[in-house]
Each structure stands twice: as structure tokens, then as C-alpha cells.
Motif scaffolding. Sequence first.
Motif, short mmCIF file in Angstrom:
data_model
loop_
_atom_site.label_atom_id
_atom_site.label_comp_id
_atom_site.label_asym_id
_atom_site.label_seq_id
_atom_site.Cartn_x
_atom_site.Cartn_y
_atom_site.Cartn_z
N UNK A 22 12.79 -31.94 11.68
CA UNK A 22 13.50 -31.85 10.18
C UNK A 22 12.37 -31.66 9.25
N UNK A 23 10.96 -31.20 9.47
CA UNK A 23 10.01 -30.96 8.59
C UNK A 23 9.21 -32.25 8.06
N UNK A 24 7.88 -32.30 8.16
CA UNK A 24 6.95 -33.43 7.63
C UNK A 24 5.60 -33.03 7.91
N UNK A 25 5.00 -34.00 7.51
CA UNK A 25 3.42 -34.14 7.70
C UNK A 25 3.31 -35.24 8.81
N UNK A 26 2.67 -34.89 10.14
CA UNK A 26 2.52 -35.74 11.39
C UNK A 26 1.07 -36.21 11.25
N UNK A 27 1.01 -37.62 11.34
CA UNK A 27 -0.24 -38.05 11.52
C UNK A 27 -0.38 -38.76 12.75
N UNK A 28 -1.58 -38.12 13.49
CA UNK A 28 -1.86 -38.75 14.91
C UNK A 28 -3.31 -39.18 14.98
N UNK A 29 -3.34 -40.75 14.96
CA UNK A 29 -4.54 -41.31 14.66
C UNK A 29 -4.98 -42.12 16.13
N UNK A 30 -6.18 -41.47 16.63
CA UNK A 30 -6.78 -42.10 17.91
C UNK A 30 -5.71 -42.84 18.84
N UNK A 31 -4.93 -41.85 19.61
CA UNK A 31 -4.08 -42.17 20.45
C UNK A 31 -4.70 -42.85 21.79
N UNK A 32 -4.17 -43.86 22.30
CA UNK A 32 -4.51 -44.28 23.52
C UNK A 32 -3.99 -43.71 24.74
N UNK A 33 -2.84 -43.22 24.57
CA UNK A 33 -2.38 -42.46 25.94
C UNK A 33 -2.43 -40.88 25.45
N UNK A 34 -2.85 -40.07 26.36
CA UNK A 34 -2.97 -38.81 26.12
C UNK A 34 -1.60 -38.10 25.77
N UNK A 35 -1.49 -37.09 24.64
CA UNK A 35 -0.48 -36.26 24.21
C UNK A 35 -0.09 -35.36 25.48
N UNK A 36 0.97 -35.29 26.11
CA UNK A 36 1.33 -34.17 27.09
C UNK A 36 1.34 -32.65 26.76
N UNK A 37 1.56 -31.94 27.74
CA UNK A 37 1.73 -30.51 27.35
C UNK A 37 3.02 -30.19 26.63
N UNK A 38 3.87 -30.87 27.10
CA UNK A 38 5.19 -30.53 26.56
C UNK A 38 5.33 -30.84 25.02
N UNK A 39 4.81 -32.12 24.59
CA UNK A 39 5.13 -32.51 23.20
C UNK A 39 3.82 -31.52 22.40
N UNK A 40 2.89 -31.41 23.11
CA UNK A 40 1.89 -30.62 22.19
C UNK A 40 2.29 -29.25 21.89
N UNK A 41 3.06 -28.62 22.89
CA UNK A 41 3.49 -27.31 22.77
C UNK A 41 4.49 -27.41 21.64
N UNK A 42 5.33 -28.47 21.63
CA UNK A 42 6.42 -28.41 20.66
C UNK A 42 5.88 -28.53 19.36
N UNK A 43 4.94 -29.44 19.06
CA UNK A 43 4.34 -29.81 17.92
C UNK A 43 3.60 -28.53 17.21
N UNK A 44 2.95 -27.71 18.29
CA UNK A 44 2.24 -26.55 17.97
C UNK A 44 3.25 -25.46 17.51
N UNK A 45 4.42 -25.42 17.99
CA UNK A 45 5.46 -24.51 17.78
C UNK A 45 5.97 -24.73 16.43
N UNK A 46 6.12 -26.14 16.31
CA UNK A 46 6.54 -26.47 14.90
C UNK A 46 5.68 -26.05 13.54
N UNK A 47 4.40 -26.43 13.93
CA UNK A 47 3.47 -25.89 12.86
C UNK A 47 3.51 -24.46 12.92
N UNK A 48 3.41 -23.74 13.70
CA UNK A 48 3.28 -22.19 13.78
C UNK A 48 4.44 -21.68 12.88
N UNK A 49 5.51 -22.12 13.01
CA UNK A 49 6.81 -21.66 12.18
C UNK A 49 6.93 -22.25 10.77
N UNK A 50 5.98 -23.02 10.47
CA UNK A 50 5.65 -23.51 9.02
C UNK A 50 6.71 -24.78 8.76
#
Length: 324
Positions: A82-110
Motif C-alpha cells: 500500500x506504500x510506506x517506508x519500511x524499517x528493518x533493524x537487526x533481524x534475528x531470522x534471515x530474510x528469505x529470497x521470496x520476501x526480499x524479491x517482493x520488497x525489491x520489486x516494490x522499491x523498484x516500482x517506487x
Amino acid sequence: MYRVDAPKIGFFLFLLAIIGIVASLFVPTKIIEIGTLIYPKSASPLNKGYIGTKKLYDLLQSMGYEVVIADNEEQLLGYAEKGATVLIIAPDKPLDENESLILYNLWSKGIINLIVADENTTSNALLEKYGLSITGKALFQYQLNGYYPYPYAKLYPGIDKIQVVCRFIRTAEEGNTTCSICKPLSRQNLSSLRFVLRLNWASLFTISCRDDVRYIIIGETMPSVVDVNDNGVIDSDDVKPGEYTVYIVGVEVVSDKGSRVIFLSDSFLFTNQAFEMPMENESYILFVKKLVSNIAENGSRIIIDNSHYIPEKEYMNLPYHPAV
């Protein structure tokens, strides 16, 4: 016709009530165990301890942002769409490939901006989309005092595109690709844009070339050394005479749509401990305020990721009487 004697019925019900109350006195009280999730060992916005980010959450709210805590991946990605600024601070569990790709695509689309602060390797699935990675190797200051080995860093709280242009420091090459690396150069007073803050556990960044990315350096250490063997001290494995150098601890990347992502290899800057440090707390708070306000519009939504922390369960015993 049979007639009901109301006074007798009322008296009978009254006696039943008295008998019930007396009987309940001899029924033992039961204990109900209620569990709740806590995050004492994580940088969670629900943690009020030193390494938590509850004060960051409070600060962002006081600045007028709509602050949302995402407790699971579905919430994180759903809010982000829905649009936002996302803060990810020192995660304990690794970000997985799927959610990383979705976040990257949302960023690249502005659609979203990102701020990621992590000294460990748990964010690398996302960073690698930008040709970046964190090694997890600590950086130490060149003069150890035996108490606080971590370095100071020059930090720029995001790049104001009107006020700052980039001075290219080099064009790196790797294989058949090239990438542009530059540093901010102010048309006004540079000192007004720069903070010099003590880091707590900054890790070494590596930049692989992406020919479609321009890397803006927004954080550099004072002359430092990498703790190559992870033993917590500077020794001959880490450094030879004259090998102390300046290391990158902050990078900004801007998409074609104008959305921005900021990576910092030290989460300490956002923690409750940094916000409470005597004499220096205002510097850390001011840095975070400028960083966020340079990337997130006033009153906009900020999502703090809480889905990659490992919680503990805290139990409370509550007395319960069956007669209640």
C-alpha cells in the motif's frame, strides 16, 4: 387450578443462592496460565531494553508518522504493497529470497522506501538485490583503549537531492560490469549534513558491481581495521603496520522511480541504548530524525518489521474461581 405461591418460590431461590455461595467457599481456586510474547534479546520495537527499539517507535510517532508494526511476513508485505517506508533493524531470522524479491520489486516500482540497519548477515538476501552484502566482520578503531574498540563514523542522514550533488570517487570494475560509487558533496555547509557518531558493532560492507546501480556512500569509518578472525581484538591476523583504512558503513541507492533505500551496517544507531547515551543521545536522535525525514514524507506510513525476531514466551498466573 394450581396457584404458585410467589413468596415461597422466592424464599426457595434465595436459599439456593445462599447454599451456592457457601458451597463455593469450599471449592479450590484454580490458576489460569496466560502466555505473552516478549523480545528481550532482539531489536524489536516491543522491547524496552537496551537493544530494543521502543524509543525509535515512540520517536517516529512523535514526529507525526503513522507507525505500524508488522508481526509476520503477511503483514509486512501486505502493508508495504500500500506504500510506506519500511524499517528493518537487526533481524534475528534471515530474510528469505521470496520476501526480499517482493520488497525489491516494490522499491523498484517506487512504491516503498527502505531503511535497513544490520551488522549481521541476516539481511543479505535483500542486500544482494543491490549488489551489496554484509560480511559480519566487526570493524575496530585504530587506537584501542581496552574498553571501547568500535570506531567513530562520518554519517550523512540521507541525501537531499536539492542540496547535495555527488562527487564520483571511482568507477569500480568487476568482470565485464562497472558501477559508479560516489560521495555526497554539499553546495552549502557540509558540516550541517554530517554526523560523527560512535558505532557499536559496525560490520564490513562489500559492494559488487551492478551496472544499473549508482552507489552513494553515506557512512564511512575513521581509520579502522577488520576483525578478520572474529576474536574481538586487533592482532597480527587483522592488520599489518600501515593497513588501517576507511571503511564504508552506509550506502544509499535511488531507483529510476525516485524511491530510496539506505543500508547501514550498524543497528546500534536506532536502539534504546543509543537514544539514552549520556551527552550523546541528542546526536543519535537528531541523526535518526534527519535520516527518516529525508526519506519519508511528513505524516506518511512507516512500517517497522517485527517478523524476523525470535520471541520468548512469558507466562503469568492468574487466580480463577469457578464460582465467578
